[in-house]
Enzyme design. Structure first.
Site, PDB file in Angstrom:
ATOM      1  N   THR A 187      -4.659  -0.756   1.259  1.00  0.00           N
ATOM      2  CA  THR A 187      -5.105  -0.059   2.453  1.00  0.00           C
ATOM      3  C   THR A 187      -5.413   1.387   2.093  1.00  0.00           C
ATOM      4  O   THR A 187      -4.864   1.938   1.145  1.00  0.00           O
ATOM      5  CB  THR A 187      -4.040  -0.099   3.568  1.00  0.00           C
ATOM      6  OG1 THR A 187      -2.866   0.617   3.149  1.00  0.00           O
ATOM      7  CG2 THR A 187      -3.669  -1.531   3.915  1.00  0.00           C
ATOM      8  N   GLY A 188      -6.329   1.985   2.861  1.00  0.00           N
ATOM      9  CA  GLY A 188      -6.788   3.319   2.479  1.00  0.00           C
ATOM     10  C   GLY A 188      -7.458   3.282   1.121  1.00  0.00           C
ATOM     11  O   GLY A 188      -7.279   4.185   0.307  1.00  0.00           O
ATOM     12  N   GLY A 189      -8.256   2.254   0.876  1.00  0.00           N
ATOM     13  CA  GLY A 189      -8.780   2.008  -0.461  1.00  0.00           C
ATOM     14  C   GLY A 189     -10.171   2.527  -0.737  1.00  0.00           C
ATOM     15  O   GLY A 189     -10.711   2.275  -1.808  1.00  0.00           O
ATOM     16  N   SER A 243     -11.277   5.775  -0.851  1.00  0.00           N
ATOM     17  CA  SER A 243     -11.419   7.078  -1.500  1.00  0.00           C
ATOM     18  C   SER A 243     -10.086   7.495  -2.109  1.00  0.00           C
ATOM     19  O   SER A 243      -9.060   6.863  -1.874  1.00  0.00           O
ATOM     20  CB  SER A 243     -11.891   8.137  -0.493  1.00  0.00           C
ATOM     21  OG  SER A 243     -10.915   8.333   0.517  1.00  0.00           O
ATOM     22  N   ILE A 269      -6.732   8.251  -3.896  1.00  0.00           N
ATOM     23  CA  ILE A 269      -5.758   7.426  -4.616  1.00  0.00           C
ATOM     24  C   ILE A 269      -6.060   5.946  -4.466  1.00  0.00           C
ATOM     25  O   ILE A 269      -5.974   5.172  -5.426  1.00  0.00           O
ATOM     26  CB  ILE A 269      -4.338   7.752  -4.122  1.00  0.00           C
ATOM     27  CG1 ILE A 269      -3.924   9.159  -4.563  1.00  0.00           C
ATOM     28  CG2 ILE A 269      -3.325   6.726  -4.628  1.00  0.00           C
ATOM     29  CD1 ILE A 269      -2.652   9.667  -3.916  1.00  0.00           C
ATOM     30  N   GLY A 270      -6.412   5.526  -3.262  1.00  0.00           N
ATOM     31  CA  GLY A 270      -6.683   4.109  -3.028  1.00  0.00           C
ATOM     32  C   GLY A 270      -7.851   3.600  -3.834  1.00  0.00           C
ATOM     33  O   GLY A 270      -7.786   2.516  -4.427  1.00  0.00           O
ATOM     34  N   SER A 302       5.699  10.328  -0.359  1.00  0.00           N
ATOM     35  CA  SER A 302       5.274  11.669  -0.757  1.00  0.00           C
ATOM     36  C   SER A 302       6.502  12.457  -1.186  1.00  0.00           C
ATOM     37  O   SER A 302       7.605  12.213  -0.689  1.00  0.00           O
ATOM     38  CB  SER A 302       4.609  12.382   0.424  1.00  0.00           C
ATOM     39  OG  SER A 302       4.495  13.774   0.191  1.00  0.00           O
ATOM     40  N   TYR A 358       4.643  14.929   9.118  1.00  0.00           N
ATOM     41  CA  TYR A 358       4.197  14.162   7.955  1.00  0.00           C
ATOM     42  C   TYR A 358       5.369  13.847   7.034  1.00  0.00           C
ATOM     43  O   TYR A 358       5.551  12.695   6.602  1.00  0.00           O
ATOM     44  CB  TYR A 358       3.136  14.962   7.204  1.00  0.00           C
ATOM     45  CG  TYR A 358       2.650  14.340   5.927  1.00  0.00           C
ATOM     46  CD1 TYR A 358       1.714  13.315   5.942  1.00  0.00           C
ATOM     47  CD2 TYR A 358       3.129  14.785   4.690  1.00  0.00           C
ATOM     48  CE1 TYR A 358       1.257  12.749   4.757  1.00  0.00           C
ATOM     49  CE2 TYR A 358       2.679  14.227   3.506  1.00  0.00           C
ATOM     50  CZ  TYR A 358       1.741  13.209   3.545  1.00  0.00           C
ATOM     51  OH  TYR A 358       1.305  12.651   2.372  1.00  0.00           O
TER      52      TYR A 358
END
Length: 250
Positions: free
Chosen positions: A12-14, A16, A18-19, A137, A150
């Site tokens: 997921t979040g793939g 841009s 890191i993804g 994080s 966050y």
């Protein structure tokens, strides 16, 4: 033979950062990869970069119907999952006195609720002995002014890894976190709410705080995720692996 030869991986979040870097590495290591993200244009660009063994699905992890659609595609195309990299995240800057309900809700809807159901809804397709990696994080152990919502959301992710390690141990599914420090991605300018000049200043400040003297590269996080996804980490579960240039370690 790659480290993930023949494996089916979902990211997921793939589209841009890191993804995307991880999707590229997974394919290089022999995996068949399904990526999801909210922006169709970026997903198409990712597909053009990677070219093979990649399926894209537009979706927002905070919308459960989008997760259902993602896993319907995975089931139809591959039938199972070996590796899940729950990477999608949101992180805008908002000092405590100025934070709004919308800021708080967006942060927790993506980073906590979205991640929770990303993992839950993957389980029926998961092969026993698989690997779940989640992006936390280094803020999960730091006091980070302006990033309190966050940081709290990422601390929740860290605890998910502990709890789910125990819940999924009978299926031999390993659950781990990777915790990046400041990484050189477009996110600093595009998603934090900073202006271009503020983002530039923040990048310089981050680099000055890191013992290695620079921000990390997405590919350096991807290398850690490949390790946690592969059999090379077969006796590792429940951990939080910092990839932060020493920022939160000294």
């Amino acid at each position: 033979m790659g480290k993930l030869d023949g494996k089916v991986a979902v990211i997921t979040g793939g589209s841009s950062g890191i993804g995307l870097a991880t999707a590229k590495r997974f394919v290089e290591e022999g995996a068949h990869v399904v990526i999801t993200g909210r922006r169709e244009k970026e997903l198409k660009e990712a597909a053009a970069i990677i070219k093979r063994n990649l399926t894209t699905v537009v979706g927002d992890v905070s919308r459960l119907e989008d997760l259902d659609r993602l896993y319907a595609v995975v089931k139809e195309k591959h039938g199972h999952i070996d590796v899940l990299f729950a990477n999608a995240g949101a992180g805008t800057i908002a000092p405590l006195e100025a934070a709004t309900e919308a800021h708080f809700d967006q942060t927790f809807d993506v980073n906590v609720k979205g991640l929770f159901f990303t993992v839950q809804k993957a389980l029926p397709l998961f092969k026993d002995g698989g690997s779940i990696i989640m992006t936390s994080s280094v803020t999960n152990v730091l006091g980070s002014p302006g990033f309190s919502a966050y940081a709290a959301s990422k601390a929740a992710v860290r605890n998910f890894a502990r709890a789910w390690t125990m819940e999924l141990k009978d299926r031999k599914i390993r659950v781990n976190c990777v915790s990046p420090g400041p990484i050189d991605t477009p996110a600093l300018e595009k998603t934090t709410g900073l202006t271009a000049e503020q983002a530039k200043q923040a990048a310089v400040q981050f680099a000055s705080q890191i013992p290695m003297g620079r921000r990390g590269k997405p590919e350096e996080i991807a290398a850690a995720v490949v390790f946690l996804a592969s059999d090379e980490s077969s006796f590792i579960t429940g951990i939080d692996l910092p990839v932060d240039g020493g920022l939160a370690q000294v």
